[in-house]
Design an enzyme around this catalytic site. Sequence first.
Site, PDB file in Angstrom:
ATOM      1  N   GLY A  46      -1.056  -2.883   7.787  1.00  0.00           N
ATOM      2  CA  GLY A  46      -0.395  -2.271   6.637  1.00  0.00           C
ATOM      3  C   GLY A  46      -1.412  -1.648   5.707  1.00  0.00           C
ATOM      4  CD  GLN A  51      -4.663  -1.505   0.880  1.00  0.00           C
ATOM      5  OE1 GLN A  51      -3.584  -1.334   1.443  1.00  0.00           O
ATOM      6  NE2 GLN A  51      -5.528  -2.424   1.276  1.00  0.00           N
ATOM      7  CB  CYS A  94      -6.020  -7.523   1.752  1.00  0.00           C
ATOM      8  SG  CYS A  94      -5.725  -6.001   0.833  1.00  0.00           S
ATOM      9  CG  LEU A  95      -7.063  -2.977   6.049  1.00  0.00           C
ATOM     10  CD1 LEU A  95      -6.494  -1.627   6.442  1.00  0.00           C
ATOM     11  CD2 LEU A  95      -8.027  -3.482   7.117  1.00  0.00           C
ATOM     12  CG  HIS A 136      -0.044  -7.690   1.639  1.00  0.00           C
ATOM     13  ND1 HIS A 136      -0.947  -8.732   1.770  1.00  0.00           N
ATOM     14  CD2 HIS A 136      -0.805  -6.583   1.455  1.00  0.00           C
ATOM     15  CE1 HIS A 136      -2.176  -8.264   1.655  1.00  0.00           C
ATOM     16  NE2 HIS A 136      -2.132  -6.955   1.479  1.00  0.00           N
ATOM     17  CD  GLU A 137       0.342  -3.135   2.894  1.00  0.00           C
ATOM     18  OE1 GLU A 137      -0.275  -2.456   2.044  1.00  0.00           O
ATOM     19  OE2 GLU A 137      -0.244  -3.912   3.668  1.00  0.00           O
ATOM     20  CG  HIS A 140      -1.846  -3.252  -1.932  1.00  0.00           C
ATOM     21  ND1 HIS A 140      -3.061  -3.589  -2.478  1.00  0.00           N
ATOM     22  CD2 HIS A 140      -1.862  -3.760  -0.666  1.00  0.00           C
ATOM     23  CE1 HIS A 140      -3.768  -4.279  -1.592  1.00  0.00           C
ATOM     24  NE2 HIS A 140      -3.065  -4.407  -0.482  1.00  0.00           N
TER      25      HIS A 140
HETATM   26 ZN    ZN Z   1      -3.572  -5.427   1.247  1.00  0.00          ZN
END
Ligand code: ZN
Length: 174
Positions: A46, A51, A94-95, A136-137, A140
């Site tokens: 995701g 991000q 998480c990236l 989660h996204e 963000h």
């Molecule tokens: Zn994330």
Amino acid sequence: MSQRKIVIEPDPILRKKSEILEKVDDELRGLLDDMLETMYSAPGIGLAAVQVGILKRIIVIDISKDKEKKNPFFLINPEIISKSKNTSTYEEGCLSLPGYFAEIERPAECQVKYIDYFGKKKEIKATGLLSTCIQHEIDHLNGILFIDYLSKLKRDMIIKKLTKQKKELDKVVL
Ligand code: ZN
């Protein structure tokens, strides 16, 4: 398609609220394609636009385990309209927080409305990993990271370590 640079915590942009998109056009689809490529190569399941440094309410997801059969999912202006009372726990990463994972409890199911890749209004009931991933996204898009659900002590420790890593990376680059 081209890859974008992923923003790593700590970075003030990750704490900002993303804006609603007014229209779905080719320029936006180009960004969605770039986000997907960036996510696949990371690799991750995701990615939110913030991000890659863009404060727009868009996310890309692909939770398919089969690398051969990709199943990308684009959500524009996603909105959770209801959540289940029962919860599920997944180990999240998480990236933007490379190398850190934690078990996070979230509503097991959620009803989500969004606009798709072609500008059509859609609604789905997400369960299992997809439900966690969407939540989660969407977090963000509201400036929230999964570490915000941890104790302050744990969160501060992770941010401290990431800050140190970033400084070391800067030295190498310079
Ligand atoms: Zn994330």
